[in-house]
Design a protein around this motif. Structure first.
Motif, PDB file in Angstrom:
ATOM      1  N   MET A 133       3.253   9.599  -8.154  1.00  0.00           N
ATOM      2  CA  MET A 133       4.199   9.847  -9.240  1.00  0.00           C
ATOM      3  C   MET A 133       3.507   9.808 -10.601  1.00  0.00           C
ATOM      4  SD  MET A 133       7.501   7.733  -7.752  1.00  0.00           S
ATOM      5  CE  MET A 133       8.311   7.660  -9.315  1.00  0.00           C
ATOM      6  N   ASP A 134       2.576   8.888 -10.785  1.00  0.00           N
ATOM      7  CA  ASP A 134       1.818   8.818 -12.041  1.00  0.00           C
ATOM      8  C   ASP A 134       1.036  10.098 -12.284  1.00  0.00           C
ATOM      9  OD1 ASP A 134       2.732   6.294 -12.589  1.00  0.00           O
ATOM     10  OD2 ASP A 134       0.926   5.269 -11.864  1.00  0.00           O
ATOM     11  N   VAL A 135       0.387  10.587 -11.244  1.00  0.00           N
ATOM     12  CA  VAL A 135      -0.395  11.820 -11.380  1.00  0.00           C
ATOM     13  C   VAL A 135       0.514  12.977 -11.763  1.00  0.00           C
ATOM     14  CG1 VAL A 135      -1.768  13.510 -10.098  1.00  0.00           C
ATOM     15  CG2 VAL A 135      -2.252  11.083  -9.849  1.00  0.00           C
ATOM     16  N   MET A 136       1.676  13.089 -11.138  1.00  0.00           N
ATOM     17  CA  MET A 136       2.571  14.206 -11.452  1.00  0.00           C
ATOM     18  C   MET A 136       3.178  14.080 -12.846  1.00  0.00           C
ATOM     19  SD  MET A 136       2.300  16.592  -9.426  1.00  0.00           S
ATOM     20  CE  MET A 136       3.478  17.674 -10.170  1.00  0.00           C
ATOM     21  N   VAL A 137       3.477  12.867 -13.296  1.00  0.00           N
ATOM     22  CA  VAL A 137       3.998  12.694 -14.653  1.00  0.00           C
ATOM     23  C   VAL A 137       2.963  13.145 -15.672  1.00  0.00           C
ATOM     24  CG1 VAL A 137       4.635  10.940 -16.364  1.00  0.00           C
ATOM     25  CG2 VAL A 137       5.694  10.917 -14.117  1.00  0.00           C
ATOM     26  N   LEU A 138       1.704  12.744 -15.478  1.00  0.00           N
ATOM     27  CA  LEU A 138       0.642  13.172 -16.386  1.00  0.00           C
ATOM     28  C   LEU A 138       0.406  14.679 -16.303  1.00  0.00           C
ATOM     29  CD1 LEU A 138      -1.894  10.240 -15.954  1.00  0.00           C
ATOM     30  CD2 LEU A 138      -0.424  10.721 -17.926  1.00  0.00           C
ATOM     31  N   ILE A 195      -3.106  14.941  -6.582  1.00  0.00           N
ATOM     32  CA  ILE A 195      -2.420  13.868  -5.847  1.00  0.00           C
ATOM     33  C   ILE A 195      -3.182  13.546  -4.566  1.00  0.00           C
ATOM     34  CG2 ILE A 195      -0.387  13.363  -4.435  1.00  0.00           C
ATOM     35  CD1 ILE A 195       1.313  14.677  -6.551  1.00  0.00           C
ATOM     36  N   PHE A 196      -3.570  14.578  -3.831  1.00  0.00           N
ATOM     37  CA  PHE A 196      -4.287  14.353  -2.572  1.00  0.00           C
ATOM     38  C   PHE A 196      -5.664  13.733  -2.813  1.00  0.00           C
ATOM     39  CE2 PHE A 196      -1.340  17.820  -1.377  1.00  0.00           C
ATOM     40  CZ  PHE A 196      -0.651  17.138  -0.392  1.00  0.00           C
ATOM     41  N   VAL A 197      -6.350  14.194  -3.836  1.00  0.00           N
ATOM     42  CA  VAL A 197      -7.683  13.656  -4.143  1.00  0.00           C
ATOM     43  C   VAL A 197      -7.589  12.187  -4.546  1.00  0.00           C
ATOM     44  CG1 VAL A 197      -9.646  13.837  -5.713  1.00  0.00           C
ATOM     45  CG2 VAL A 197      -8.626  15.903  -4.767  1.00  0.00           C
ATOM     46  N   VAL A 198      -6.645  11.863  -5.421  1.00  0.00           N
ATOM     47  CA  VAL A 198      -6.489  10.484  -5.886  1.00  0.00           C
ATOM     48  C   VAL A 198      -6.047   9.576  -4.737  1.00  0.00           C
ATOM     49  CG1 VAL A 198      -5.091   9.018  -7.408  1.00  0.00           C
ATOM     50  CG2 VAL A 198      -6.091  11.114  -8.280  1.00  0.00           C
ATOM     51  N   ASP A 199      -5.165  10.063  -3.886  1.00  0.00           N
ATOM     52  CA  ASP A 199      -4.742   9.272  -2.735  1.00  0.00           C
ATOM     53  C   ASP A 199      -5.912   9.022  -1.782  1.00  0.00           C
ATOM     54  OD1 ASP A 199      -2.722   7.912  -1.179  1.00  0.00           O
ATOM     55  OD2 ASP A 199      -2.815   9.605   0.213  1.00  0.00           O
ATOM     56  N   GLY A 200      -6.750  10.034  -1.587  1.00  0.00           N
ATOM     57  CA  GLY A 200      -7.936   9.845  -0.747  1.00  0.00           C
ATOM     58  C   GLY A 200      -8.898   8.829  -1.326  1.00  0.00           C
ATOM     59  N   HIS A 251       0.819  -1.207   0.000  1.00  0.00           N
ATOM     60  CA  HIS A 251       0.000   0.000   0.000  1.00  0.00           C
ATOM     61  C   HIS A 251       0.860   1.269   0.000  1.00  0.00           C
ATOM     62  CE1 HIS A 251      -3.993  -1.642   0.158  1.00  0.00           C
ATOM     63  NE2 HIS A 251      -3.631  -2.484   1.104  1.00  0.00           N
ATOM     64  N   ILE A 252       1.946   1.244   0.722  1.00  0.00           N
ATOM     65  CA  ILE A 252       2.828   2.413   0.757  1.00  0.00           C
ATOM     66  C   ILE A 252       3.417   2.672  -0.623  1.00  0.00           C
ATOM     67  CG2 ILE A 252       5.001   3.303   1.678  1.00  0.00           C
ATOM     68  CD1 ILE A 252       4.289   1.763   4.289  1.00  0.00           C
ATOM     69  N   PHE A 253       3.948   1.617  -1.259  1.00  0.00           N
ATOM     70  CA  PHE A 253       4.520   1.779  -2.597  1.00  0.00           C
ATOM     71  C   PHE A 253       3.454   2.125  -3.626  1.00  0.00           C
ATOM     72  CE2 PHE A 253       8.077  -0.937  -0.938  1.00  0.00           C
ATOM     73  CZ  PHE A 253       9.029   0.067  -0.985  1.00  0.00           C
ATOM     74  N   ALA A 254       2.267   1.551  -3.490  1.00  0.00           N
ATOM     75  CA  ALA A 254       1.183   1.857  -4.428  1.00  0.00           C
ATOM     76  C   ALA A 254       0.787   3.325  -4.334  1.00  0.00           C
ATOM     77  CB  ALA A 254      -0.016   0.958  -4.161  1.00  0.00           C
ATOM     78  N   ARG A 255       0.726   3.858  -3.140  1.00  0.00           N
ATOM     79  CA  ARG A 255       0.367   5.274  -2.975  1.00  0.00           C
ATOM     80  C   ARG A 255       1.452   6.189  -3.524  1.00  0.00           C
ATOM     81  NH1 ARG A 255      -1.746   5.944   3.059  1.00  0.00           N
ATOM     82  NH2 ARG A 255      -2.102   8.065   2.355  1.00  0.00           N
ATOM     83  N   ILE A 256       2.710   5.837  -3.313  1.00  0.00           N
ATOM     84  CA  ILE A 256       3.811   6.643  -3.854  1.00  0.00           C
ATOM     85  C   ILE A 256       3.804   6.599  -5.377  1.00  0.00           C
ATOM     86  CG2 ILE A 256       6.332   6.793  -4.032  1.00  0.00           C
ATOM     87  CD1 ILE A 256       6.416   5.835  -1.084  1.00  0.00           C
ATOM     88  N   LEU A 257       3.643   5.414  -5.948  1.00  0.00           N
ATOM     89  CA  LEU A 257       3.619   5.293  -7.404  1.00  0.00           C
ATOM     90  C   LEU A 257       2.403   5.987  -8.008  1.00  0.00           C
ATOM     91  CD1 LEU A 257       4.861   1.616  -7.828  1.00  0.00           C
ATOM     92  CD2 LEU A 257       6.100   3.723  -8.355  1.00  0.00           C
ATOM     93  N   LEU A 258       1.286   5.959  -7.309  1.00  0.00           N
ATOM     94  CA  LEU A 258       0.090   6.655  -7.781  1.00  0.00           C
ATOM     95  C   LEU A 258       0.340   8.162  -7.828  1.00  0.00           C
ATOM     96  CD1 LEU A 258      -2.861   6.236  -8.621  1.00  0.00           C
ATOM     97  CD2 LEU A 258      -3.470   6.461  -6.214  1.00  0.00           C
TER      98      LEU A 258
END
Length: 130
Positions: free
Chosen positions: A15-20, A48-53, A6-13
Motif C-alpha cells: 500500500m505504501d508503494v502504491m500511495v507513493l 510492489i513485487f520487487v519490494v515484497d521480494g 509479516h502478512i500485515f507488513a507485506r500488505i502495508l508495504l
C-alpha cells in the motif's frame, strides 16, 4: 503472532508503494504535463513485487524462492508494458522480454537446486565420517 505480523507488513508495504506511485503519477500528470504518465502506475505495480521480494529476502521467509519464480515473469510483463508504452520497444517484438524472464526463472531454479544439492551432500558426508 509473528506470522500475522509479516502478512500485515507485506500488505502495508504494498500500500505504501502504491500511495507513493499514485502521488508521483499525479504530480507528473498535473504539474509536469507528461502525457504518458500512466506508465508510472504500471511501474508501481512492478515495484510492489520487487519490494515484497526484497522484504522476503531480508526477513528470511521460508520458500521465498517460489514467490520470486512467480514475481520475475510478472515484473518482466510490467517492464514490457512500460517500455512499449514509452516507445522504447516495439509492441510486436517486446514480448520477447517475457520469454527471457522465463529463461531467467529456469536459471534461478537450477541455481537453487544446485545449492541445495551441495548442502545435502555436506550432511551426507558429515554422517559418513564415523
Amino acid at each position: 503472532m509473528k506470522r500475522i505480523f509479516h502478512i500485515f507488513a507485506r500488505i502495508l508495504l504494498a500500500m505504501d508503494v502504491m500511495v507513493l506511485t499514485v502521488a508521483a503519477f499525479l504530480f507528473s500528470l498535473v504539474m509536469i504535463g507528461f502525457l504518458k504518465s500512466w506508465v508510472i502506475v504500471i511501474a508501481g505495480v512492478a515495484l510492489i513485487f520487487v519490494v515484497d521480494g526484497i522484504y522476503m529476502y531480508r526477513t528470511k521467509v521460508r520458500l521465498a524462492i517460489i514467490n520470486w519464480l512467480i514475481y520475475i515473469p510478472v515484473v518482466a510483463t510490467m517492464l514490457y508494458i512500460i517500455l512499449s508504452g514509452l516507445g522504447i520497444l516495439a509492441w510486436n517484438t517486446g514480448w520477447m522480454l517475457i520469454i527471457v524472464s522465463l529463461g531467467l526463472d529456469l536459471i534461478v531454479m537450477y541455481a537453487s537446486l544446485a545449492r541445495n544439492r551441495k548442502y545435502k551432500q555436506e550432511v551426507v558426508d558429515a554422517w559418513q565420517e564415523n
